[in-house]
Design an enzyme around this catalytic site. Structure first.
Site, PDB file in Angstrom:
ATOM      1  N   THR A 225       0.758  -1.334   0.055  1.00 38.18           N
ATOM      2  CA  THR A 225      -0.025  -0.013   0.265  1.00 38.18           C
ATOM      3  C   THR A 225       0.803   0.764   0.003  1.00 38.18           C
ATOM      4  O   THR A 225       1.865   1.371   0.566  1.00 38.18           O
ATOM      5  CB  THR A 225      -1.071  -0.184   1.116  1.00 38.18           C
ATOM      6  OG1 THR A 225      -1.637  -0.996   1.063  1.00 38.18           O
ATOM      7  CG2 THR A 225      -1.826   1.059   1.505  1.00 38.18           C
ATOM      8  N   VAL A 254     -13.004  -4.839   1.922  1.00 42.25           N
ATOM      9  CA  VAL A 254     -12.639  -2.840   2.156  1.00 42.25           C
ATOM     10  C   VAL A 254     -11.844  -2.779   2.885  1.00 42.25           C
ATOM     11  O   VAL A 254     -12.335  -3.102   4.515  1.00 42.25           O
ATOM     12  CB  VAL A 254     -14.031  -1.573   2.244  1.00 42.25           C
ATOM     13  CG1 VAL A 254     -13.313  -0.438   2.241  1.00 42.25           C
ATOM     14  CG2 VAL A 254     -14.733  -2.298   0.774  1.00 42.25           C
ATOM     15  N   GLY A 277      -1.429  -2.019   6.414  1.00 38.27           N
ATOM     16  CA  GLY A 277      -1.105  -3.513   7.430  1.00 38.27           C
ATOM     17  C   GLY A 277      -2.412  -3.743   6.833  1.00 38.27           C
ATOM     18  O   GLY A 277      -2.959  -3.383   6.574  1.00 38.27           O
TER      19      GLY A 277
HETATM   20  N1  ASP Z   1      -3.930  -1.721   4.913  1.00 34.44           N
HETATM   21  C1  ASP Z   1      -4.592  -2.404   3.522  1.00 34.44           C
HETATM   22  C2  ASP Z   1      -5.594  -3.257   3.174  1.00 34.44           C
HETATM   23  O1  ASP Z   1      -6.358  -3.710   4.661  1.00 34.44           O
HETATM   24  C3  ASP Z   1      -3.275  -3.583   3.643  1.00 34.44           C
HETATM   25  C4  ASP Z   1      -1.711  -2.877   3.887  1.00 34.44           C
HETATM   26  O2  ASP Z   1      -1.225  -1.796   3.861  1.00 34.44           O
HETATM   27  O3  ASP Z   1      -0.773  -3.924   2.764  1.00 34.44           O
HETATM   28  O4  ASP Z   1      -6.499  -2.765   2.820  1.00 34.44           O
END
Ligand code: ASP
Length: 370
Positions: A225, A254, A277
């Protein structure tokens, strides 16, 4: 016959004027006393200039780079530097933190090297579904989008939701209809196809079918992300996040990134945050807003607030990830409870400091103006 008092007119006209003078004096006195009180108590106003000029921080996801083969980290670091240079140029020219956040994220979305825009992970159904949000710390205006399948730059659409609709969040087909109405061309799913992502999708799918624990596929390939927080020369904060979510997520899932207060938040009175995360933990703990409200109400430092949330509360719940955060004075903190979280920070001196691919690696400094 009654003689007219020659002073009468004088008295009649001057009485209201004298009273007005008194009122004006009292009002000025009250304002001066209030200003002195606010100053003495260190109360912040949203117009307060930053103590240390402008700053921009970007991340490209939290995870584990420790097993990354050579050649994986460097291109991502380079793509982040290219993106950060764009944000830096806007801020250095006196532009807004909102413009800097959007431009930096757009560049990372276009690179195809991150889990956002062109590089977004596929859902179980084998197509990407993207989420993004942006927030203006000056006005608390916010825009977010989720479950997009045909939008090349979700962060731009989030900004349009903020600026051109009375709403904060639009999702799925409704959001894409709105995009069309704004002249944004919808792209075909092939725009998001890349062999590497497809392989990863197939591996994760077969691991799932074999009921292997490795549902997220190859952890040596961190591909995260993206998020940016900036403070501009006018003292205004903005934050934005863009993602394809987690590997093999259910269609319609989501995450935290587009949820205002969970993965993205900005308020000039406290701070701006972009998180990365396992989104479900960031949503349950409203991580981004919690950090900013600790700064606002408990008057703790940004670093303490972010550490308490990311390194204690999330860790206690086994919630993996990290945040980038900037406060209204330009302090920056980037805690993560995973093995790595690549970040880049630039201030007015134009030196981009890249770090986080491992906890011990020294930062690499790159010039923002070359
Ligand atoms: N936080 C993002 C989600 O859960 C994924 C990530 O940050 O890696 O969609």
């Amino acid at each position: 016959m009654r003689t007219r008092n020659p002073n009468r007119n004088l008295v009649d006209h001057n009485a209201p004027e004298a009273a007005m003078k008194l009122v004006r004096f009292a009002a000025l006195y009250f304002l001066a006393a209030l200003a002195a009180l606010l100053f003495a108590e260190g109360v912040r106003t949203s117009a307060a200039p930053p103590a240390s000029g402008f700053v921009l921080v970007a991340h490209c996801g939290a995870g584990d780079y420790s097993k990354a083969p050579p050649g994986v980290i460097e291109p991502r670091r380079d793509a982040m530097v290219v993106a950060i240079k764009q944000g830096y140029a806007i801020l250095a020219a006196g532009g807004t933190s909102l413009d800097a956040v959007e431009a930096t994220i757009r560049s990372m979305e276009d690179s195809g090297l991150f889990d956002a825009g062109r590089g977004a992970y596929y859902t179980r159904a084998g197509v990407p579904e993207m989420d993004a949000a942006i927030m203006d710390g000056r006005t608390l205006a916010a825009g977010s989008v989720a479950s997009l399948q045909h939008i090349a730059n979700p962060i731009h659409l989030a900004r349009l939701v903020m600026e051109k609709t009375p709403h904060v969040m639009l999702v799925g087909p409704g959001a894409e209809e709105f995009a069309k109405s704004q002249g944004i061309e919808l792209v075909s799913p092939f725009y998001f196809y890349n062999e590497h992502l497809w392989e990863r999708y197939k591996n994760a799918k077969s691991a799932e079918e074999k009921k292997s624990a490795a549902l997220t596929g190859d952890s040596s390939d961190e591909h995260g992300t993206v998020g940016v927080v900036a403070l501009d020369q006018q003292g205004n904060l903005a934050a934005g996040t863009s993602t394809g979510g987690t590997v093999l997520k259910m269609p319609g899932r989501v995450g935290d990134s587009p949820i205002i207060g969970a993965g993205t938040y900005a308020n000039n009175e406290s701070c701006g945050v972009s998180a990365t995360g396992t989104g479900e933990f960031f949503m349950r703990n409203i991580v981004a807003a919690d950090i900013c409200e600790r700064v606002r109400y408990l008057h703790v430092s940004l670093e303490q607030a972010a550490n308490d949330v990311v390194m204690k509360e999330l860790v206690d719940q086994h919630g993996e990830g990290g945040v980038i955060a900037v406060d209204h004075q330009g302090n920056v903190t980037t805690p993560f409870n995973t093995t790595g979280m690549m970040t880049g920070t630039v201030r007015g001196d134009g030196k981009i400091s890249m770090k986080g691919w491992s906890k011990t690696a020294d930062p690499i400094i790159v010039s923002a103006s070359q």
